[in-house]
Design an enzyme around this catalytic site. Structure first.
Site, PDB file in Angstrom:
ATOM      1  N   SER A  12       0.830  -1.206   0.000  1.00  0.00           N
ATOM      2  CA  SER A  12       0.000   0.000   0.000  1.00  0.00           C
ATOM      3  C   SER A  12       0.864   1.256   0.000  1.00  0.00           C
ATOM      4  O   SER A  12       0.377   2.353  -0.290  1.00  0.00           O
ATOM      5  CB  SER A  12      -0.925   0.001   1.222  1.00  0.00           C
ATOM      6  OG  SER A  12      -0.172   0.100   2.425  1.00  0.00           O
ATOM      7  N   ASP A  71       1.591  -6.259  10.197  1.00  0.00           N
ATOM      8  CA  ASP A  71       2.539  -6.122  11.302  1.00  0.00           C
ATOM      9  C   ASP A  71       2.094  -6.856  12.558  1.00  0.00           C
ATOM     10  O   ASP A  71       2.887  -7.033  13.487  1.00  0.00           O
ATOM     11  CB  ASP A  71       2.772  -4.645  11.621  1.00  0.00           C
ATOM     12  CG  ASP A  71       3.614  -3.951  10.556  1.00  0.00           C
ATOM     13  OD1 ASP A  71       4.234  -4.657   9.736  1.00  0.00           O
ATOM     14  OD2 ASP A  71       3.645  -2.709  10.537  1.00  0.00           O
TER      15      ASP A  71
END
Length: 439
Positions: free
Chosen positions: A174, A321
């Protein structure tokens, strides 16, 4: 052992511990990167308040300086003098160190300069993909290429681009969209991105839109992607911007509390106000697993106590993450935890899917690695201390440290110095909560 000596040895040892107390999560790395570059695009001086000062964000600050701006640390803030809508041609190679965010965002910024910019990074960063961004910038009128012809750094960028429409995949990073939106606002005609595949990690683009809005820049989602008008000015209200707390970093403290809080005690994490961060999903994940957790959104305080956890299925398409944290939680929970939509997590600082499978297996967990999934069967075995490798990845190091709190015996993690990327005082904070991390 002094913390400096612990980190200089490039390893940390964690022993079984019970934790309690209050801690403050570090400021958001994602917001800090974007705020520093947004301040670079602005004219005049902008104060970035409460920023994360880490290896990654220092790389972005250095890049702002090489593009003709200035970034000075004052009283815990970053005071940035912008280079405006036309960056200077750097007089040296821009070294992005280990920061993929720096490289992607600054590559697009460099395409605004009327000349040539060269960007590189460390061995890990030079193995990460940038091809779709290079193709996009070339399609917008610039020239952007990999010196090795494989989409990986070193990169050479020539500008200036004036804007336009470009198609690119959404399932690689992204950050490509973020880079084009931030640069597009100061082009002549703006930039419109059409995504040819589903966007992964979409909340990170939401963070970008949030920062752009705070700096007075309008950008929006379209039916096919995103659009930003050209000819805009970066001008934050009051010439300052305050960085919120980081949910990615907070996830390790919250996991520590859920797994290892002392009887009748809790881990309390402050500074966690609502924002556009997708990794706030860690609160929901812990709730689904059965954790005793409470988030006071008004005060920004999250309180978590130890409880029996159960395995769940979690998709990480938007929260890559969190995979290391969720994997550790799953290893200590009852039942099976299935982490899905994880293929893109292989292209971070390291292949986090493979790395977590290997490390948790060494600690005694039952783990199955699949192309797009990580399956952790908690309760099948007890975790036992072992020597594991953080693979130069800050998130692996911190997640494995949490696993060490509940493993039988000592867990030694190689590469502990890499926490400096996002949470420089992680081990000190963990020790302050009562963890035995002095080997």
């Amino acid at each position: 052992m002094p913390w400096a000596a612990l980190l200089a040895g490039m390893h940390a040892t964690v022993s079984p511990s019970r934790v309690r107390g209050r801690a403050r999560a570090p400021p958001s790395k994602s917001y800090t990167h974007r705020a520093l570059l947004a301040a670079g695009y602005a004219d005049g001086e902008t104060v970035v308040r409460d920023p994360l000062v880490s290896a990654d964000t220092r790389a972005t600050a250095r890049a702002v300086e090489l593009l003709g701006g200035a970034a000075a640390r004052e009283n815990g803030d970053w005071v940035v003098t912008g280079f405006g809508s036309r960056p200077a041609i750097p007089d040296a190679v821009i070294d992005c160190a280990n920061s993929g965010t720096t490289m992607r965002l600054v590559t697009a910024a460099a395409a605004l300069a009327d000349g040539t910019t060269v960007l590189t990074g460390d061995e890990s960063l030079r193995a990460r993909p940038h091809g779709p961004l290079l193709d996009a910038l070339s399609g917008l009128g610039g020239t952007a290429r990999s010196t090795r012809g494989n989409g990986q750094a070193p990169l050479v960028v020539d500008g200036p681009v004036s804007g336009g429409s470009v198609a690119l995949p959404g399932d690689v990073s992204s950050q490509f969209v973020t880079a084009l939106l931030m640069a597009g606002a100061v082009t002549e005609t703006g930039i419109e991105t059409d995504l040819t595949t589903e966007l992964k990690s979409a909340p990170y683009v939401d963070i970008t839109l949030d920062v752009l809005d705070a700096f007075g820049v309008g950008a929006s989602e379209t039916a096919a992607g995103y659009r930003v008008r050209g000819g805009q000015a970066y001008a934050p209200s009051g010439a300052e911007y305050a960085v919120p707390g980081d949910f990615s970093s907070a996830s390790y403290l919250l996991a520590a509390g859920a797994l290892a809080a002392a009887d009748g005690a809790a881990v309390v994490v402050e500074g966690m106000h609502p924002s556009a961060q997708g990794d706030a999903a860690i609160v929901d994940v812990l709730e689904r697993m059965g954790a005793d957790i409470d988030w006071d959104t008004e005060s920004g305080v999250i309180t978590v106590q130890r409880s029996e956890l159960s395995g769940v299925e979690v998709g990480v398409a938007d929260t890559p993450d969190l995979l290391p944290t969720i994997a550790v939680l799953g290893a200590a929970a009852d039942g099976t935890t299935r982490i899905t939509d994880a293929e893109h997590v292989r292209y971070k600082e390291t292949d986090r899917v493979a790395a977590m499978a290997e490390s948790l297996s060494k600690l005694g967990a039952s783990v199955e690695e699949r192309p797009d999934e990580l399956v952790v069967r908690g309760g099948d075995t007890e975790l036992s201390g072992a020597s594991v490798d953080g693979r130069g990845d800050h998130r692996l190091v911190m997640a494995l440290a949490v696993a060490g709190l509940v493993a039988d015996g000592e867990t030694t993690i190689a590469g502990s110095e890499h926490v400096d990327v996002s949470f420089p005082d992680f081990f000190e904070v963990l020790a302050g909560l009562g963890a035995d991390t002095d080997g």
